[in-house]
Write a protein that holds these residues in place. Structure first.
Motif, PDB file in Angstrom:
ATOM      1  N   PRO A   6      -4.813   2.246 -27.433  1.00  0.00           N
ATOM      2  CA  PRO A   6      -4.014   1.016 -27.307  1.00  0.00           C
ATOM      3  C   PRO A   6      -2.559   1.316 -26.949  1.00  0.00           C
ATOM      4  N   GLY A   7      -2.021   2.406 -27.462  1.00  0.00           N
ATOM      5  CA  GLY A   7      -0.642   2.770 -27.127  1.00  0.00           C
ATOM      6  C   GLY A   7      -0.489   3.121 -25.657  1.00  0.00           C
ATOM      7  N   GLN A   8      -1.466   3.821 -25.115  1.00  0.00           N
ATOM      8  CA  GLN A   8      -1.416   4.162 -23.680  1.00  0.00           C
ATOM      9  C   GLN A   8      -1.554   2.906 -22.820  1.00  0.00           C
ATOM     10  N   LEU A   9      -2.345   1.950 -23.277  1.00  0.00           N
ATOM     11  CA  LEU A   9      -2.459   0.677 -22.557  1.00  0.00           C
ATOM     12  C   LEU A   9      -1.129  -0.082 -22.599  1.00  0.00           C
ATOM     13  N   ASP A  10      -0.506  -0.084 -23.767  1.00  0.00           N
ATOM     14  CA  ASP A  10       0.768  -0.808 -23.908  1.00  0.00           C
ATOM     15  C   ASP A  10       1.843  -0.253 -22.976  1.00  0.00           C
ATOM     16  N   ALA A  11       1.741   1.034 -22.635  1.00  0.00           N
ATOM     17  CA  ALA A  11       2.785   1.664 -21.811  1.00  0.00           C
ATOM     18  C   ALA A  11       2.926   0.989 -20.453  1.00  0.00           C
ATOM     19  N   TYR A  12       1.854   0.421 -19.920  1.00  0.00           N
ATOM     20  CA  TYR A  12       1.945  -0.177 -18.578  1.00  0.00           C
ATOM     21  C   TYR A  12       1.508  -1.634 -18.511  1.00  0.00           C
ATOM     22  N   PRO A  28       0.807  -1.234   0.000  1.00  0.00           N
ATOM     23  CA  PRO A  28       0.000   0.000   0.000  1.00  0.00           C
ATOM     24  C   PRO A  28       0.834   1.274   0.000  1.00  0.00           C
ATOM     25  N   GLU A  29       2.106   1.172   0.428  1.00  0.00           N
ATOM     26  CA  GLU A  29       2.956   2.364   0.449  1.00  0.00           C
ATOM     27  C   GLU A  29       3.124   2.966  -0.941  1.00  0.00           C
ATOM     28  N   VAL A  30       3.062   2.121  -1.980  1.00  0.00           N
ATOM     29  CA  VAL A  30       3.256   2.641  -3.341  1.00  0.00           C
ATOM     30  C   VAL A  30       1.928   2.971  -4.012  1.00  0.00           C
ATOM     31  N   LYS A  31       0.851   2.941  -3.245  1.00  0.00           N
ATOM     32  CA  LYS A  31      -0.483   3.274  -3.771  1.00  0.00           C
ATOM     33  C   LYS A  31      -0.749   2.548  -5.105  1.00  0.00           C
ATOM     34  N   PRO A  32      -0.906   1.235  -5.064  1.00  0.00           N
ATOM     35  CA  PRO A  32      -1.130   0.498  -6.312  1.00  0.00           C
ATOM     36  C   PRO A  32      -2.598   0.574  -6.744  1.00  0.00           C
ATOM     37  N   TRP A  33      -3.024   1.770  -7.019  1.00  0.00           N
ATOM     38  CA  TRP A  33      -4.365   2.021  -7.525  1.00  0.00           C
ATOM     39  C   TRP A  33      -4.315   3.347  -8.275  1.00  0.00           C
ATOM     40  N   LEU A  34      -5.359   3.642  -9.024  1.00  0.00           N
ATOM     41  CA  LEU A  34      -5.383   4.895  -9.775  1.00  0.00           C
ATOM     42  C   LEU A  34      -5.633   6.054  -8.827  1.00  0.00           C
ATOM     43  N   VAL A  35      -4.705   6.992  -8.824  1.00  0.00           N
ATOM     44  CA  VAL A  35      -4.833   8.188  -7.986  1.00  0.00           C
ATOM     45  C   VAL A  35      -5.265   9.338  -8.898  1.00  0.00           C
ATOM     46  N   ARG A  36      -6.334  10.024  -8.518  1.00  0.00           N
ATOM     47  CA  ARG A  36      -6.774  11.207  -9.257  1.00  0.00           C
ATOM     48  C   ARG A  36      -6.781  12.396  -8.315  1.00  0.00           C
ATOM     49  N   GLU A  37      -6.319  13.528  -8.814  1.00  0.00           N
ATOM     50  CA  GLU A  37      -6.293  14.702  -7.941  1.00  0.00           C
ATOM     51  C   GLU A  37      -7.700  15.139  -7.560  1.00  0.00           C
ATOM     52  N   ASP A  38      -8.625  14.991  -8.516  1.00  0.00           N
ATOM     53  CA  ASP A  38     -10.011  15.297  -8.193  1.00  0.00           C
ATOM     54  C   ASP A  38     -10.783  13.977  -8.158  1.00  0.00           C
ATOM     55  N   GLN A  75       5.132   1.235 -10.887  1.00  0.00           N
ATOM     56  CA  GLN A  75       5.312   1.665 -12.274  1.00  0.00           C
ATOM     57  C   GLN A  75       4.066   1.399 -13.111  1.00  0.00           C
ATOM     58  N   ARG A  76       3.378   0.305 -12.810  1.00  0.00           N
ATOM     59  CA  ARG A  76       2.144   0.005 -13.553  1.00  0.00           C
ATOM     60  C   ARG A  76       1.173   1.202 -13.480  1.00  0.00           C
ATOM     61  N   TYR A  77       1.123   1.840 -12.299  1.00  0.00           N
ATOM     62  CA  TYR A  77       0.206   2.980 -12.151  1.00  0.00           C
ATOM     63  C   TYR A  77       0.853   4.288 -12.584  1.00  0.00           C
ATOM     64  N   ASN A  78       2.148   4.440 -12.336  1.00  0.00           N
ATOM     65  CA  ASN A  78       2.831   5.663 -12.788  1.00  0.00           C
ATOM     66  C   ASN A  78       2.701   5.848 -14.300  1.00  0.00           C
ATOM     67  N   LEU A  79       2.718   4.745 -15.026  1.00  0.00           N
ATOM     68  CA  LEU A  79       2.712   4.817 -16.490  1.00  0.00           C
ATOM     69  C   LEU A  79       1.312   4.782 -17.081  1.00  0.00           C
ATOM     70  N   ASP A  80       0.320   4.737 -16.226  1.00  0.00           N
ATOM     71  CA  ASP A  80      -1.075   4.701 -16.694  1.00  0.00           C
ATOM     72  C   ASP A  80      -1.536   6.132 -16.960  1.00  0.00           C
ATOM     73  N   GLN A  89      15.033  -0.165 -13.046  1.00  0.00           N
ATOM     74  CA  GLN A  89      16.048   0.651 -13.727  1.00  0.00           C
ATOM     75  C   GLN A  89      15.394   1.842 -14.418  1.00  0.00           C
ATOM     76  N   ARG A  90      14.237   1.594 -15.009  1.00  0.00           N
ATOM     77  CA  ARG A  90      13.532   2.683 -15.688  1.00  0.00           C
ATOM     78  C   ARG A  90      13.123   3.760 -14.686  1.00  0.00           C
ATOM     79  N   TYR A  91      12.704   3.315 -13.511  1.00  0.00           N
ATOM     80  CA  TYR A  91      12.269   4.303 -12.525  1.00  0.00           C
ATOM     81  C   TYR A  91      13.455   5.070 -11.944  1.00  0.00           C
ATOM     82  N   LYS A  92      14.626   4.445 -11.919  1.00  0.00           N
ATOM     83  CA  LYS A  92      15.807   5.177 -11.445  1.00  0.00           C
ATOM     84  C   LYS A  92      16.036   6.431 -12.290  1.00  0.00           C
TER      85      LYS A  92
END
Ligand code: SF4
Ligand code: FES
Length: 243
Positions: free
Chosen positions: A137-143, A114-124, A178-183, A226-229
């Motif tokens: 489809p390209g945005q889906l492929d990103a994560y 839970p520390e990495v918030k593995p869910w979709l975070v929305r500001e609003d 990363q799965r959520y960061n890249l979503d 490595q990508r996140y570094k």
């Protein structure tokens, strides 16, 4: 092909035994039997006291991970014929406390996740129920690759850093971040930065790569780290880095 194959299985009740022991069982050698089928044969026909976890038998639930002949593996996807003529050593996953026999405790991971918030975070957050968030489809492929994780813990069992530094956030938790960061629908990357870009986050990883080799779902947690570094370095060091 021999009629039977020997399983050498860890037996251990930590509350009453000081060290684990190996017990041998001869199980039928069938072409379509996975190691898990052999364990279930033991449970059903030879020794009902043997404890191990499993559920789906199809590489989806992530609960049947064990150490098979020294390597972390899903026992439902690891076939007895690959180890003929045997024996096949079946031990609990490394780097986790043993609860009983082949069952390990994964509380550490469950507390870290839970520390990495593995869910979709929305500001609003109020808009989530009202708005349709379209994705190409390209945005889906990103994560998508990182979304294949089944929380099987093989990567933690394979990771030498986690073996000596249990505070390390670990491969799957970072890959899931990363799965959520890249979503494209997520706005929580800056909230995850404080957890990921730390000594016990991505910077603890020495890029041994064993996690990626062990992963049965092709998630490539080592690549995610490595990508996140690069992301973390840019966001931390560069004045124009987006936070
Ligand atoms: S990243 Fe791979 S090995 Fe690690 S928990 Fe997820 S599916 Fe299992
Ligand atoms: S029993 Fe579900 S992954 Fe093996």
């Amino acid at each position: 092909m021999p009629d039977t194959i020997t399983l050498q299985v860890t037996r251990y009740r930590p509350e009453s035994e000081s060290v684990p022991t190996l017990q041998e069982y001869a199980v039928p050698m069938r072409e379509d039997w996975a190691v898990l089928d052999g364990l279930n044969y033991v449970k059903d026909h030879l020794d009902g006291t043997l404890s191990f976890r499993w559920s789906c038998r199809m590489g989806i639930c992530g609960s049947c991970g064990m150490t098979v002949n020294g390597d972390p593996a899903l026992t439902c996807g690891t076939f007895l014929t690959d180890y003929a003529p045997g024996p096949v050593r079946v031990e609990p996953l490394a780097n986790f406390p043993v609860i009983r026999d082949l069952v390990v405790g994964i509380d550490d991971f469950l507390h870290k996740l839970p520390e990495v918030k593995p869910w979709l975070v929305r500001e609003d957050a109020a808009t989530i129920d009202d708005v349709e968030f379209l994705q190409t489809p390209g945005q889906l492929d990103a994560y998508k690759q990182y979304s294949m994780c089944i929380n099987c813990m093989l990567c933690y069992a394979a990771c030498p850093v986690y073996g000596i530094e249990p505070d390390f956030l670990g491969p799957a938790a970072i890959a899931l971040a990363q799965r959520y960061n890249l979503d494209s629908r997520d706005e929580g990357a800056h909230q995850r930065l404080d957890v990921l870009a730390t000594d016990m986050g991505v910077w603890a990883c020495t890029y041994v790569g064993e996690c990626t080799r062990a992963c049965p779902k092709g998630v490539d947690p080592a690549g995610a780290i490595q990508r996140y570094k690069l992301t973390a370095a840019a966001r931390t060091l560069l004045p124009w880095g987006k936070r």
